[in-house]
Design an enzyme around this catalytic site. Structure first.
Site, short mmCIF file in Angstrom:
data_model
loop_
_atom_site.label_atom_id
_atom_site.label_comp_id
_atom_site.label_asym_id
_atom_site.label_seq_id
_atom_site.Cartn_x
_atom_site.Cartn_y
_atom_site.Cartn_z
N GLU A 60 -14.57 -2.00 9.08
CA GLU A 60 -13.86 -2.79 9.80
C GLU A 60 -14.35 -3.31 10.86
O GLU A 60 -14.58 -2.54 11.86
CB GLU A 60 -12.24 -2.02 10.04
CG GLU A 60 -11.59 -2.79 11.01
CD GLU A 60 -11.04 -4.08 10.80
OE1 GLU A 60 -11.41 -5.12 11.34
OE2 GLU A 60 -10.29 -4.39 9.60
N GLN B 160 0.87 -1.20 -0.12
CA GLN B 160 -0.13 -0.03 -0.08
C GLN B 160 0.83 1.27 0.11
O GLN B 160 1.93 1.22 0.65
CB GLN B 160 -0.93 -0.02 1.14
CG GLN B 160 -0.21 0.08 2.66
CD GLN B 160 -1.37 0.30 3.71
OE1 GLN B 160 -2.12 0.99 3.50
NE2 GLN B 160 -1.32 -0.62 4.66
N GLY B 161 0.47 2.15 -0.76
CA GLY B 161 1.13 3.52 -0.84
C GLY B 161 0.28 4.51 -0.61
O GLY B 161 -0.14 5.33 -1.14
N TYR B 162 0.35 4.84 0.85
CA TYR B 162 -0.45 5.99 1.24
C TYR B 162 0.44 6.89 1.96
O TYR B 162 0.69 8.21 1.37
CB TYR B 162 -1.61 5.55 2.64
CG TYR B 162 -2.73 4.84 2.29
CD1 TYR B 162 -3.47 5.00 1.00
CD2 TYR B 162 -3.29 4.09 3.23
CE1 TYR B 162 -4.36 4.45 0.64
CE2 TYR B 162 -4.78 3.33 2.63
CZ TYR B 162 -5.08 3.55 1.65
OH TYR B 162 -6.31 3.04 1.28
N SER B 163 1.22 6.67 2.87
CA SER B 163 2.03 7.57 3.60
C SER B 163 3.17 8.20 2.84
O SER B 163 3.65 7.46 1.80
CB SER B 163 2.65 6.79 4.88
OG SER B 163 1.76 6.34 5.81
N SER C 283 5.13 -1.87 3.38
CA SER C 283 5.78 -3.09 3.86
C SER C 283 5.92 -3.87 2.56
O SER C 283 4.86 -4.00 2.01
CB SER C 283 4.88 -3.61 5.16
OG SER C 283 3.75 -3.48 4.80
N ASN D 253 -0.98 7.14 18.47
CA ASN D 253 -1.94 7.16 19.80
C ASN D 253 -2.39 8.52 19.89
O ASN D 253 -3.49 8.59 20.49
CB ASN D 253 -1.28 6.76 21.02
CG ASN D 253 -1.07 5.14 21.27
OD1 ASN D 253 -1.23 4.31 20.34
ND2 ASN D 253 -0.81 4.81 22.37
#
Lengths: 398, 371
Positions: A251, A131-134, A168, A375
């Site tokens: 989810e 996945q390529g979000y950040s 990842s 968090n």
């Protein structure tokens, strides 16, 4: 408050348990309990082969509709699947992103053509996704992404330029989905597109990020006019944010009980060591072990409340606290492991920097409270969405 | 449904003014409100068996009601009679037991004199002696919930052989004196019970060897207290968030500051975690009464829930005062009342470290703890 499983569900449980027992052996014996968080870079080829074995048994993508090779499994059956998978020591799923993110996204927002092109290879364990979000400048503030996608009228292709980070296993994957800006002048959530991009092409460079554990599961992915076809955009140009966020609300935490089984294994190991080395007589350690036990049981009943809740897909109060709760609990468990070990906590498995499982737990759990929404971001979400507190005024765009 | 009706009844009848008036009154509670609880809601009968005119509902229903009571600082003997009902329900059938259950169903206050001078339930401060011309009870019990309002007391006493028995004693019997004890938290008033050679007959004995039974009654009592604490934790969060939304500083509602929001988020995590353990414990209590859960499972569920909910209530009420700023320490604002109730419930049947130590015994020593 126990989840109630029907007789059919129990048959399903027997079926998956028996299949795992018959298949997670011989050439796959070595991958049992491997490839989880902090260990994702290990046994990659073996775990890809395992995905194909799972696919042969129709045990990939079980939540997908039967028309696309899934089982149309109910929430209860998906919970059972994750529980039995964890119980059997099933390895970290290489197909996880395709199964749980790419697939459901395409099923909800993709064209029939996109589904036909991408879903079968995900289901069969042939194609692996990342996945390529950040981005370096878009972490918690994900909408600040700067990667661009320009449509080239000559070649009838999208050209993507920019940098993604924390992808990842990109170096072990075939495709990445990329959130990129289609409108250069846009800011924030508007003007984004959601693209399906092959990684094996000249415009893509992948560099591993070395972590504090001495391992490298995450990567930086550089796009320099990387291409994808005109119809490799999911939804319309400008709909990227909606597509990327669309499924988060649904989810329902089907994998949480499986995750908790792994946590239980870790806690059991810490208790075993504490009894062995006498740390179990230390009053402060006793308090913390009890606290860890109570926390894990809390997560279980919390998940039960979530799973037995409504079907409308809206996140209930107990579901909203889950990420903050488990990540903090797990991080504390990592420190507890070190404190139970005492001086031995310093000693490596072997040089030059091979960590024991508990050392890896200690270091890698520092990531738990950061990825997937820190968090601090989780607390903002709880305060704003569950408690109705106002948003902090935003800073000015530079 | 039950939750909504409980909350709306208490919103009308046990608001801040009513709670404060009850605390100030010479009777230490509002007898009219208690009659309304008994007649209109029938909460005193929730756990009473049907043969004694009770509703014979379960612990989940009781937990829902007790949670609502905590949320509204209900100043009534509901906990006292429910604790007594729990004890009576685990005693063997007898005429005196049946009479007590029927009394409770009809609205009489029956309080359990369980704890000794230092608040412990491990050894009784009352002893049984046989003087030759009959059995007598002598000694004292303290921290008896709503003892001053009770017509009947269930007295835990040490037998001459150090085993434990439980006796039904009328409050107005000769030799019995019950005195209200002024307390820091005025919403949960308590009493000191003194017995001076109170004559009792075999017919008043609920149980002759009550050691194991008391252990389960303490666990069940903890679950009731946990429900109260979850209510206190929830109300502390709600009141404080509401206040911060209204309070403006630096030209902003202070609820928009992350320092405040993050505190509130932590409070919500605490209360939801405690609520998950509460309803698990209530389900376990139902299963235990149905003989589908072991004694150890009931104990463990109560230890876990108590450790978590005591912390949650105190954390939320304490954080709530901080979020209120200066007005948090005034008499006028209610958050101080929740703070006091959080403290009184926290220490009533064992503090969180004791609960955790009991869990540690099970996990690490393979032994069974008894806290």
């Amino acid at each position: 408050m126990e989840l109630t499983f029907t007789a059919a569900d129990e048959l399903f449980r027997q079926e998956i348990a028996q299949w795992l027992n018959e298949n997670l052996r011989d050439e796959f014996a070595e991958v049992r309990h491997r490839g989880g968080p902090g260990d994702e870079h290990r046994f990659v080829d073996e775990r890809k082969a395992w995905e194909r074995r799972l696919a042969e048994g129709r045990w990939t993508c079980i939540g997908w509709p039967e028309a696309w090779g899934g089982r149309g499994a109910s929430i209860e059956q998906q919970v059972i699947y994750h529980e039995e998978y964890a119980r059997a020591g099933g390895p970290g799923r290489m197909g996880h992103i395709g199964d749980t993110l790419t697939g459901p996204t395409l099923l909800a927002f993709g064209s029939e053509d996109q589904k036909a092109r991408y879903l079968p290879d995900i289901r069969s364990g042939q194609a692996f996704w990342s996945q390529g979000y950040s981005e370096p400048g878009a972490g918690s503030d994900l909408a600040a992404i700067r990667t661009r996608a320009d449509f080239d009228d000559g070649s009838r292709q999208w050209k993507i330029t920019g940098q993604k980070v924390w992808t990842s296993l990109a170096h072990e994957s075939d495709f990445v989905f990329v959130l990129a800006r289609v409108d250069r002048d846009s800011v924030g959530h508007r003007g984004l597109g959601f693209f399906l991009v092959a990684l094996d092409q000249p415009g893509v460079t992948i560099r591993p990020i070395n972590q504090l554990t001495g391992t490298a599961e995450f990567n930086e992915v550089y796009f320099d006019e990387a291409v994808c076809a005109a119809d490799d955009i999911v939804g319309a140009p400008g709909d990227g944010w909606k597509v990327a966020m669309g499924l988060l609300g649904f989810e329902r935490g089907v994998s949480t009980l499986g995750q908790q089984m792994l946590f239980q294994t870790e806690l059991d190991e810490i208790i075993r060591l504490a009894k062995l080395n006498g740390a179990s007589r230390d009053p402060e350690i006793r308090q913390r072990i009890a606290e860890a036990h109570i926390g894990l049981r809390t997560m279980r009943y919390n998940s039960m409340r979530t799973l037995s809740g409504g079907e409308d897909g809206s996140l209930s109060r107990e579901a909203m606290i889950y990420k903050l709760y488990w990540s903090s609990w797990h991080r504390n468990l990592g420190k507890l492991a070190m404190d139970v070990l005492g001086p031995d906590a310093e000693l490596l498995e072997e040089g030059p920097y091979e960590l024991t499982k508990l050392q890896s737990l200690f270091l890698f759990t520092r990531a738990d409270t950061i990825y997937g929404g820190t968090n601090q971001i989780q607390r903002n979400l709880i305060a704003e969405r569950a408690l109705g507190m106002p948003k902090e005024p935003r800073g000015q765009a530079k | 449904m039950l939750k909504d009706t409980s909350q709306s009844f208490l919103a009308a009848k046990s608001d801040s003014m009513a709670v404060r008036a009850a605390c100030r009154s010479p009777q230490h509670f509002d007898a009219a409100l208690w009659r309304s609880v008994c007649n209109d809601m029938y909460w005193q009968g929730v756990l009473v068996p049907e043969v004694h005119e009770g509703l014979a509902l379960g612990w989940v229903e009781m937990a829902i009601i007790m949670e609502a009571a905590g949320e509204r600082l209900l100043t009534s003997p509901l906990f006292a009679v429910t604790q007594s009902t729990a004890l009576l329900n685990v005693c063997l059938q007898s005429a005196v037991r049946d009479r007590c259950l029927a009394d409770i169903a009809s609205g009489h206050v029956v309080s359990l004199a369980l704890t000794n001078a230092v608040g412990s339930w491990h050894t009784s401060g009352v002893s049984v002696s046989d003087s030759g011309d009959g059995l007598t009870l002598s000694g004292e019990a303290r921290f008896v919930p709503f003892g001053f309002a009770a017509s009947t007391l269930l007295v835990v006493a040490a037998n001459e052989d150090q085993s434990t028995s439980i006796w039904v004693v009328q409050s107005d019997a000769v030799g019995v004196s019950v005195q209200h004890t002024p307390t820091l938290d005025q919403t949960r008033p308590m009493s000191e019970v003194r017995l001076e050679a109170v004559a009792v007959s075999e017919a008043q004995r609920l149980s002759s060897d009550a050691g194991p039974l008391i252990k389960q009654v303490v666990a069940l009592s903890r679950i009731l207290i946990v429900a109260d604490q979850v209510g206190v934790a929830q109300a502390s969060l709600d009141l404080s968030v509401e206040y911060t939304k209204e309070r403006s500083q630096f030209n902003r509602s202070i609820a928009s500051f992350q320092a405040i929001k993050h505190k509130a988020a932590d409070m919500m995590v605490k209360v939801e975690a405690a609520r998950s353990l509460l309803y698990f414990a209530a389900c376990t209590a139902d299963a235990w009464f149905a003989q589908e859960a072991t004694d150890a499972a009931l104990q463990e569920a109560a230890y876990m829930a108590s450790a978590c909910a005591s912390d949650a209530a105190f954390f939320n009420a304490g954080s709530g005062i901080q979020m209120h700023g200066g007005v948090g320490i005034t008499e006028e604002y209610d958050i101080q009342l929740y703070f006091k109730r959080a403290r009184s419930t926290e220490s009533y049947l064992g503090r969180p470290p004791e609960m955790r130590e009991a869990i540690a015994c099970q996990l690490l020593d393979g032994g069974e703890a008894w806290s």
